[in-house]
Design a protein around this motif. Structure first.
Motif, PDB file in Angstrom:
ATOM      1  N   ARG A  48      69.617 176.150 105.676  1.00 10.57           N
ATOM      2  CA  ARG A  48      71.295 174.914 106.350  1.00 10.57           C
ATOM      3  C   ARG A  48      72.106 175.072 105.597  1.00 10.57           C
ATOM      4  NH1 ARG A  48      71.483 168.328 105.062  1.00 10.57           N
ATOM      5  NH2 ARG A  48      73.821 168.782 103.958  1.00 10.57           N
ATOM      6  N   LEU A  49      73.282 175.584 105.818  1.00  3.26           N
ATOM      7  CA  LEU A  49      74.781 176.687 105.607  1.00  3.26           C
ATOM      8  C   LEU A  49      75.766 174.900 105.095  1.00  3.26           C
ATOM      9  CD1 LEU A  49      75.950 179.701 107.114  1.00  3.26           C
ATOM     10  CD2 LEU A  49      74.946 178.810 104.373  1.00  3.26           C
ATOM     11  N   SER A  50      76.387 174.716 104.576  1.00  4.51           N
ATOM     12  CA  SER A  50      76.936 173.000 104.329  1.00  4.51           C
ATOM     13  C   SER A  50      78.482 174.009 104.125  1.00  4.51           C
ATOM     14  CB  SER A  50      76.376 171.878 103.406  1.00  4.51           C
ATOM     15  OG  SER A  50      76.745 172.784 101.758  1.00  4.51           O
ATOM     16  N   GLY A  51      79.431 172.490 103.917  1.00  6.70           N
ATOM     17  CA  GLY A  51      80.459 173.160 104.398  1.00  6.70           C
ATOM     18  C   GLY A  51      81.065 172.237 105.874  1.00  6.70           C
ATOM     19  N   ASP A  52      82.838 173.255 105.268  1.00  9.62           N
ATOM     20  CA  ASP A  52      84.030 172.960 106.260  1.00  9.62           C
ATOM     21  C   ASP A  52      83.960 173.519 107.455  1.00  9.62           C
ATOM     22  OD1 ASP A  52      85.715 171.313 104.499  1.00  9.62           O
ATOM     23  OD2 ASP A  52      87.217 172.580 104.405  1.00  9.62           O
ATOM     24  N   LEU A  53      83.021 174.166 107.523  1.00 13.08           N
ATOM     25  CA  LEU A  53      82.521 175.268 108.625  1.00 13.08           C
ATOM     26  C   LEU A  53      82.025 174.341 109.662  1.00 13.08           C
ATOM     27  CD1 LEU A  53      83.417 177.723 110.933  1.00 13.08           C
ATOM     28  CD2 LEU A  53      81.502 179.118 109.789  1.00 13.08           C
ATOM     29  N   ALA A  54      80.278 174.444 109.327  1.00 14.07           N
ATOM     30  CA  ALA A  54      79.159 174.022 109.245  1.00 14.07           C
ATOM     31  C   ALA A  54      79.752 172.129 109.645  1.00 14.07           C
ATOM     32  CB  ALA A  54      77.965 173.999 108.386  1.00 14.07           C
ATOM     33  N   ASP A  55      80.450 171.330 109.108  1.00 13.34           N
ATOM     34  CA  ASP A  55      80.971 169.836 108.800  1.00 13.34           C
ATOM     35  C   ASP A  55      81.148 169.520 109.763  1.00 13.34           C
ATOM     36  OD1 ASP A  55      78.188 169.907 107.354  1.00 13.34           O
ATOM     37  OD2 ASP A  55      79.678 169.216 105.034  1.00 13.34           O
ATOM     38  N   GLY A  56      81.836 170.821 110.150  1.00  5.42           N
ATOM     39  CA  GLY A  56      83.189 169.900 111.512  1.00  5.42           C
ATOM     40  C   GLY A  56      83.041 170.664 112.618  1.00  5.42           C
ATOM     41  N   MET A  57      82.013 171.418 112.761  1.00  5.54           N
ATOM     42  CA  MET A  57      81.263 171.333 113.744  1.00  5.54           C
ATOM     43  C   MET A  57      80.088 170.593 114.136  1.00  5.54           C
ATOM     44  SD  MET A  57      78.305 174.832 115.404  1.00  5.54           S
ATOM     45  CE  MET A  57      77.093 174.451 113.996  1.00  5.54           C
ATOM     46  N   ARG A  59      80.412 167.623 113.652  1.00  5.10           N
ATOM     47  CA  ARG A  59      81.682 166.298 113.880  1.00  5.10           C
ATOM     48  C   ARG A  59      82.380 166.298 114.988  1.00  5.10           C
ATOM     49  NH1 ARG A  59      83.155 167.004 108.574  1.00  5.10           N
ATOM     50  NH2 ARG A  59      84.755 167.576 109.205  1.00  5.10           N
ATOM     51  N   VAL A  60      82.531 167.747 115.768  1.00  2.00           N
ATOM     52  CA  VAL A  60      82.635 167.806 117.065  1.00  2.00           C
ATOM     53  C   VAL A  60      81.953 167.483 117.781  1.00  2.00           C
ATOM     54  CG1 VAL A  60      83.653 169.652 118.533  1.00  2.00           C
ATOM     55  CG2 VAL A  60      84.935 169.484 116.098  1.00  2.00           C
TER      56      VAL A  60
END
Length: 129
Positions: A48-57, A59-60
């Motif tokens: 699993r990747l974490s960070g803005d890209l993964a977390d933003g997707m 959330r959307v």
């Protein structure tokens, strides 16, 4: 091909980084050494990747918290899998793997299942009879 998919949740005492490091650098090599007894043709870890890209997707889409990783294990056929499961060496290999998994995986909250891929798009593989 017969495939086992294992959706992993880490033990609450481990950070994502600690979990992924143990899984890749300790458990992965153990699986590799036990592969001949298990009769697997392929083993893949999806971290699993974490960070803005993964977390933003997430959330959307309103998606829940993801698994910490997914393991994919392949056997040539159901018969190959069944033959390995009858082998005393494979039973011992499975015991060793489960013992190691208990060190970093929340086993009660990590589902797994056998499956067969159905390719919708991409490189086609010939399905075994």
């Amino acid at each position: 091909m017969l495939k086992l998919t294992f959706c992993l949740r880490r033990l609450p005492s481990l950070s994502l980084e600690e979990f992924q490091d143990y899984w890749l650098n300790k458990h992965g090599p153990l699986v590799r050494t036990l592969q001949p007894a298990l009769g697997m043709t392929r083993y893949v870890q999806l971290h699993r990747l974490s960070g803005d890209l993964a977390d933003g997707m997430r959330r959307v889409r309103g998606a829940p918290e993801p698994y910490d990783g997914v393991a994919e294990l392949w056997w040539q056929s159901e018969e190959t899998w069944r033959a390995a499961s009858r082998n005393p060496e494979a039973r011992e290999a499975n015991r060793l793997l489960m013992e190691d998994e208990a060190k970093f995986i929340d086993l009660k909250n990590s589902p797994l299942w056998l499956n067969r891929e159905e390719m919708i798009y991409g490189e086609q593989r010939r399905r075994a009879p």
